[in-house]
Enzyme design. Structure first.
Site, PDB file in Angstrom:
ATOM      1  N   GLU A   1       5.421  72.186  15.343  1.00 21.26           N
ATOM      2  CA  GLU A   1       6.456  71.624  16.189  1.00 21.26           C
ATOM      3  C   GLU A   1       7.755  72.331  15.806  1.00 21.26           C
ATOM      4  OE1 GLU A   1       8.285  67.392  16.235  1.00 21.26           O
ATOM      5  OE2 GLU A   1       6.136  67.155  16.092  1.00 21.26           O
TER       6      GLU A   1
ATOM      7  N   ASP B   1      17.313  61.302  14.801  1.00 20.74           N
ATOM      8  CA  ASP B   1      16.998  61.905  13.506  1.00 20.74           C
ATOM      9  C   ASP B   1      17.803  61.337  12.356  1.00 20.74           C
ATOM     10  OD1 ASP B   1      14.941  63.978  13.918  1.00 20.74           O
ATOM     11  OD2 ASP B   1      16.389  64.749  15.360  1.00 20.74           O
TER      12      ASP B   1
END
Lengths: 399, 259
Positions: free
Chosen positions: B49, B60
């Site tokens: 990824e 995040d």
């Protein structure tokens, strides 16, 4: 043309708005939308909000004919919508009062919010104290320095203030952190967003709670003058005070509506926050609207002397109103806002918030060239006590 | 069948679980990033990824935020990262998934992005801030270029949403193990059995669990509930310290645990 049934399904104002958020938050946003729409049908809720606005916030706020300022400028008659006289000193509490009562109905126990100038943080901490919520406020580290008086106010009100050290350390970054907190604590936490940006239903809900400004203004100007104003002017950061005063006038096409963005050091300097004037459509903080960004879609670091306007996005309904031409969006620079701050202070004995001083700049430009039978209303969205220190320090100003 | 789905199903049929590793493209710089990608592939990552760095990564935690900042400060850009992927794909045959927030792709142009990504060897995309309701436009383009638009589901996702999300899912289902942001965690309270069987009710696509996977032990704990495990922050933390050998070792160890 203007469609008053907005937003459409999914929170769209024509092509702007929507709900661009991590899946973890989507059920919470849907729950919020459902809960909010239920309160709109519930007379008891509206009555509660109105009770607190009238008995706690101090509404209706005055619409003041600024005769000395008008005379000094020698043009149109200027009226000030005195949102600075609300409890906590700005329009922000109209929204926090409504949303906190909604959070209470939803059974949430913890309020979180982002703040730039600290006005929304103070307004959130205030209603949290009033209604017994735990409260956490995210504020960019740079803003905690230039608005440290508001940090102290929030702490005295029992809120925890978390300085955000990422990115430009201003409002945008505070909002990132508030979203991260919400993702992590979504079961007990209510995110009390302070402006008309963010994912649906916030742009609609915050607008609805702020339209009390425009509804009062409309009635008061008719009581004062027997007619509608020629122009209504408000500053635009995220755009909540502006949409609040504009919204009840949207159908009155004879009333000019003018939004004033933060021109910083000038629109060509690269150091400003004039999102509608210089940005282009993009997705930031959950909605599609004008955004200040680079060619790669990275969000720009922006600047304004006014922390409450220092934001690279703007509410999606403003993007729509810009595109259909119903509202004219202009800008005022840091130094123009400082001049306007001083002008209002010495002509009327009112210290405006440096954010609101941006609206004053454009109103002064317009009024000076208008005839004396014309009427201009300015949304004086907040008071300037919080700005005194940074204004005195700004480029060695001597006051 | 999509290459991603096929790869994960083949692993499961051989009695092992897949390892999907995350790295931020261009972190700490383009050249090192390319080497990191190659070493992940060699260490046993079944799918890589590659994150496109974004200035405001709201999903995040601190580790990947810092990685984004490093990459952007060193000149990472969408075109350069796609080129890096194309170069790596010349050397190793590993399926590639792009992880990006929506705005960089929107500004690139949705169709243009899909076209270039496909040309560079990308097989799928994960967009954490593009929920089901907003995803149709991008999915239509992605389908046209054989790119899987891989959806995320969370412990908070309701059965109605699961059904809708799974009905349009491609590649695999990305199960977020906790309500929170990316990052290593000591303890996960979510009932993964419950989450995984809820998702299974609506799809037979492979299921990958991510968020909070710190090492081989945690990966082994999660394996019974999924077809693949996604590891991000634990690897990015080592990249931040330029401990590339340790990063490679951790990848190997996690893969071993999944066999």
């Amino acid at each position: 043309m203007l469609n008053s049934g907005m937003p459409a399904k999914g929170g769209y104002f024509d092509k702007y708005g929507g709900r661009f958020m991590p899946e973890t938050l989507m059920p919470a946003l849907q729950e919020l939308e459902t809960a909010y729409l239920e309160t709109q049908k519930d007379k008891g809720f509206t009555r509660d909000v109105t009770w607190y606005l009238n008995n706690y916030v101090g509404r209706p706020s005055l619409l003041y004919p600024a005769q000395r300022l008008s005379k000094y400028l020698g043009g149109a008659q200027i009226y000030l919508k005195r949102e600075d006289l609300n409890h906590t000193g700005s329009h922000k509490i109209n929204n926090t009062m409504g949303q906190a009562l909604l959070a209470q109905r939803m059974g949430k126990t913890r309020l979180i919010a982002e703040t730039g100038a600290g006005q929304h943080g103070v307004a959130t901490a205030t209603v949290a104290a009033l209604l017994g919520f735990e409260c956490v406020i995210y504020m960019g580290e740079e803003d905690t320095v230039r608005q440290h008086l508001n940090v102290s106010r929030m702490k005295l009100l029992g809120a925890e203030v978390i300085p955000v050290k990422s990115g430009s350390r201003t409002l945008k970054d505070a909002m990132n952190e508030a979203i991260r907190d919400w993702v992590s604590n979504v079961d007990n936490t209510y995110y009390l967003l302070g402006s008309v940006g963010g994912p649906h239903p916030y742009p609609m809900m915050v607008r609805d709670f702020q339209t009390v400004i425009g509804r009062e203004t409309r009635q008061q100007i008719i009581e004062h003058t027997g007619r509608l104003p020629d122009a209504v002017v408000a500053c635009v950061g995220g755009g909540s005070n502006a949409i609040g005063i504009f919204y009840p006038f949207l159908q009155d096409t004879e009333v000019q509506l003018v939004g004033v963005e933060a021109g910083g050091e000038g629109l060509d300097s690269g150091r400003h926050s004039a999102t509608i004037n210089k940005g282009r459509p993009g997705v930031l903080h959950g909605s599609l609207s004008y955004v200040l960004q680079d060619i790669e879609g990275q969000i720009s670091e922006v600047h304004s002397i006014a922390p409450g306007l220092d934001y690279p996005g703007v509410g999606p309904e403003h993007a729509y109103l810009k595109d259909i031409g119903r509202v004219r969006y202009t800008s005022a620079t840091d130094s123009e806002a400082l001049e306007a701050f001083k002008l209002l202070s010495f002509t009327e004995g009112i210290l405006p918030a440096i954010e609101s001083a941006h609206a004053l700049v454009e109103a002064v430009r317009m009024a000076s060239s208008m005839l004396a039978d014309k009427i201009v209303v300015i949304n004086l969205s907040g008071r300037g006590d919080k700005d005194v220190e940074s204004i005195v320090q700004h480029k060695g100003e001597h006051i | 069948m999509s290459i991603i789905t096929e790869r994960l199903r083949n692993l499961v049929s051989c009695g092992e679980k897949g390892l999907i590793t995350y790295m931020t493209g261009g972190d700490p710089d383009m050249k090192s990033s390319q080497e990191i990608m190659l070493s992940m592939a060699k260490a046993g990552a079944d799918i890589i990824e590659v994150g496109l760095p974004f200035s405001d990564p709201v999903a995040d935690g601190p580790v990947i935020q810092a990685a984004s900042n490093r990459a952007l400060a060193n000149g990472a850009a969408v075109g350069k990262i796609l080129q890096m992927i194309a170069d790596v794909c010349q050397e190793v045959a590993v399926p590639i998934v792009i992880m990006s927030y929506y705005n960089p792709i929107l500004q690139f142009g949705l169709q243009e992005f899909c076209a270039q990504a496909q040309a560079c060897g990308v097989n799928g995309m994960i967009i954490p801030d593009l929920p089901y309701e907003e995803s149709e436009r991008l999915r239509n383009y992605a389908d046209g270029y054989q790119l899987d638009l891989i959806p995320m589901v969370a412990p908070t996702t309701t059965p109605e949403r699961l059904e809708a999300i799974c009905s349009s899912a491609r590649g695999f289902i990305y199960c977020v193990s906790v309500a929170g942001v990316t990052g290593v965690r000591d303890h996960i309270q979510t009932d993964l059995d419950l989450l995984s069987s809820a998702v299974r009710r609506y799809t037979d696509l492979p299921l990958a669990i991510g968020f909070g996977v710190s090492g081989p032990d945690r990966a082994r704990d999660m394996a019974p509930f999924c077809d693949a495990v996604i590891v991000g922050s634990a690897l990015v933390e080592l990249i931040a310290e330029q401990k590339y050998k340790e990063m490679e070792k951790l990848t190997e160890d996690i893969k071993t645990a999944l066999r």
